[in-house]
Design a protein around this motif. Sequence first.
Motif, mmCIF file in Angstrom:
data_model
loop_
_atom_site.group_PDB
_atom_site.id
_atom_site.type_symbol
_atom_site.label_atom_id
_atom_site.label_comp_id
_atom_site.label_asym_id
_atom_site.label_seq_id
_atom_site.Cartn_x
_atom_site.Cartn_y
_atom_site.Cartn_z
ATOM 1 N N GLY A 13 21.448 -1.029 3.322
ATOM 2 C CA GLY A 13 20.495 -0.013 3.730
ATOM 3 C C GLY A 13 19.228 -0.063 2.900
ATOM 4 O O GLY A 13 18.147 0.281 3.367
ATOM 5 N N SER A 14 19.359 -0.505 1.633
ATOM 6 C CA SER A 14 18.177 -0.555 0.767
ATOM 7 C C SER A 14 17.150 -1.545 1.297
ATOM 8 O O SER A 14 15.949 -1.333 1.154
ATOM 9 N N THR A 15 17.593 -2.625 1.929
ATOM 10 C CA THR A 15 16.675 -3.606 2.508
ATOM 11 C C THR A 15 15.854 -2.950 3.622
ATOM 12 O O THR A 15 14.644 -3.144 3.713
ATOM 13 N N PHE A 16 16.505 -2.141 4.422
ATOM 14 C CA PHE A 16 15.833 -1.437 5.505
ATOM 15 C C PHE A 16 14.769 -0.494 4.951
ATOM 16 O O PHE A 16 13.635 -0.462 5.434
ATOM 17 N N PHE A 17 15.134 0.260 3.911
ATOM 18 C CA PHE A 17 14.186 1.220 3.334
ATOM 19 C C PHE A 17 13.034 0.523 2.613
ATOM 20 O O PHE A 17 11.908 1.015 2.623
ATOM 21 N N LYS A 18 13.295 -0.612 2.021
ATOM 22 C CA LYS A 18 12.207 -1.394 1.427
ATOM 23 C C LYS A 18 11.223 -1.818 2.508
ATOM 24 O O LYS A 18 10.005 -1.773 2.302
ATOM 25 N N GLY A 19 11.744 -2.217 3.650
ATOM 26 C CA GLY A 19 10.896 -2.617 4.766
ATOM 27 C C GLY A 19 10.048 -1.458 5.262
ATOM 28 O O GLY A 19 8.855 -1.618 5.548
ATOM 29 N N ILE A 20 10.661 -0.283 5.345
ATOM 30 C CA ILE A 20 9.910 0.900 5.772
ATOM 31 C C ILE A 20 8.815 1.213 4.761
ATOM 32 O O ILE A 20 7.675 1.506 5.130
ATOM 33 N N PHE A 21 9.133 1.131 3.478
ATOM 34 C CA PHE A 21 8.160 1.433 2.423
ATOM 35 C C PHE A 21 6.972 0.468 2.479
ATOM 36 O O PHE A 21 5.807 0.876 2.472
ATOM 37 N N ILE A 22 7.277 -0.826 2.563
ATOM 38 C CA ILE A 22 6.215 -1.836 2.618
ATOM 39 C C ILE A 22 5.396 -1.665 3.901
ATOM 40 O O ILE A 22 4.163 -1.736 3.880
ATOM 41 N N GLY A 24 4.913 1.084 5.509
ATOM 42 C CA GLY A 24 4.095 2.278 5.329
ATOM 43 C C GLY A 24 2.858 1.986 4.505
ATOM 44 O O GLY A 24 1.747 2.461 4.814
ATOM 45 N N LEU A 25 3.025 1.212 3.438
ATOM 46 C CA LEU A 25 1.872 0.841 2.612
ATOM 47 C C LEU A 25 0.855 0.022 3.406
ATOM 48 O O LEU A 25 -0.363 0.254 3.316
ATOM 49 N N LEU A 26 1.354 -0.934 4.183
ATOM 50 C CA LEU A 26 0.446 -1.760 4.985
ATOM 51 C C LEU A 26 -0.270 -0.918 6.037
ATOM 52 O O LEU A 26 -1.472 -1.096 6.283
ATOM 53 N N GLY A 27 0.468 0.000 6.648
ATOM 54 C CA GLY A 27 -0.137 0.876 7.651
ATOM 55 C C GLY A 27 -1.207 1.771 7.039
ATOM 56 O O GLY A 27 -2.282 1.974 7.621
ATOM 57 N N ALA A 28 -0.919 2.304 5.839
ATOM 58 C CA ALA A 28 -1.908 3.156 5.162
ATOM 59 C C ALA A 28 -3.149 2.351 4.802
ATOM 60 O O ALA A 28 -4.279 2.825 4.970
ATOM 61 N N ALA A 29 -2.953 1.130 4.334
ATOM 62 C CA ALA A 29 -4.093 0.279 3.977
ATOM 63 C C ALA A 29 -4.923 -0.040 5.215
ATOM 64 O O ALA A 29 -6.162 0.014 5.192
ATOM 65 N N ALA A 30 -4.260 -0.323 6.332
ATOM 66 C CA ALA A 30 -4.974 -0.633 7.575
ATOM 67 C C ALA A 30 -5.749 0.591 8.052
ATOM 68 O O ALA A 30 -6.904 0.486 8.492
ATOM 69 N N LEU A 33 -8.818 0.965 5.935
ATOM 70 C CA LEU A 33 -9.824 -0.060 6.194
ATOM 71 C C LEU A 33 -10.568 0.169 7.512
ATOM 72 O O LEU A 33 -11.754 -0.129 7.626
ATOM 73 N N PHE A 34 -9.864 0.667 8.514
ATOM 74 C CA PHE A 34 -10.474 0.822 9.833
ATOM 75 C C PHE A 34 -11.016 2.227 10.087
ATOM 76 O O PHE A 34 -11.601 2.480 11.128
ATOM 77 N N ALA A 35 -10.804 3.137 9.157
ATOM 78 C CA ALA A 35 -11.342 4.488 9.323
ATOM 79 C C ALA A 35 -12.848 4.463 9.048
ATOM 80 O O ALA A 35 -13.306 3.768 8.138
ATOM 81 N N PRO A 36 -13.603 5.233 9.796
ATOM 82 C CA PRO A 36 -15.056 5.249 9.590
ATOM 83 C C PRO A 36 -15.420 6.112 8.373
ATOM 84 O O PRO A 36 -15.596 7.313 8.481
ATOM 85 N N LYS A 37 -15.466 5.478 7.191
ATOM 86 C CA LYS A 37 -15.823 6.182 5.961
ATOM 87 C C LYS A 37 -16.904 5.375 5.249
ATOM 88 O O LYS A 37 -16.958 4.150 5.391
ATOM 89 N N PRO A 38 -17.686 6.034 4.443
ATOM 90 C CA PRO A 38 -18.661 5.287 3.638
ATOM 91 C C PRO A 38 -17.936 4.419 2.607
ATOM 92 O O PRO A 38 -16.806 4.707 2.210
#
Length: 129
Positions: A13-22, A24-30, A33-38
């Motif tokens: 199960g820890s492998t699954f949660f690591k995947g979710i965590f990573i 989530g980080l990639l989604g937040a970074a994306a 990056l794509f949000a219209p901010k200065p």
Amino acid sequence: MNKAEKEFPVESGSTFFKGIFIGGLLGAAAALLFAPKPGREMRSDLSDKLTVATDKTKEVAGAVTDKTKTIATTVGEKATDLAGTVSAKASDIFTTVSDSKQQIAATLAETGKDWRNGKRCLQGHHGQR
């Protein structure tokens, strides 16, 4: 279950949660990056997110280090206990063998005396005829 799932099963199960965590980080970074901010605000947000990720990484590394130390200590204690047990058993075996050797030597010595005395007795009886 398809071929890929059979070849690369999720090990825990820890492998699954690591995947979710990573993910989530990639989604937040994306999203950042794509949000219209200065640029300045985006750099600040990225810096904050990087700080959070770094703190989490340090936290996980600390937990892994603590667990590793605990396991190493336990293994060391078990090895010491096992070495003590082996040493005690070896000493017991040595004592048993030594005692047995002495008993065998005493028995052989007594048997030899009995045999020599019996031979003398037989020679004495032959001489009286």
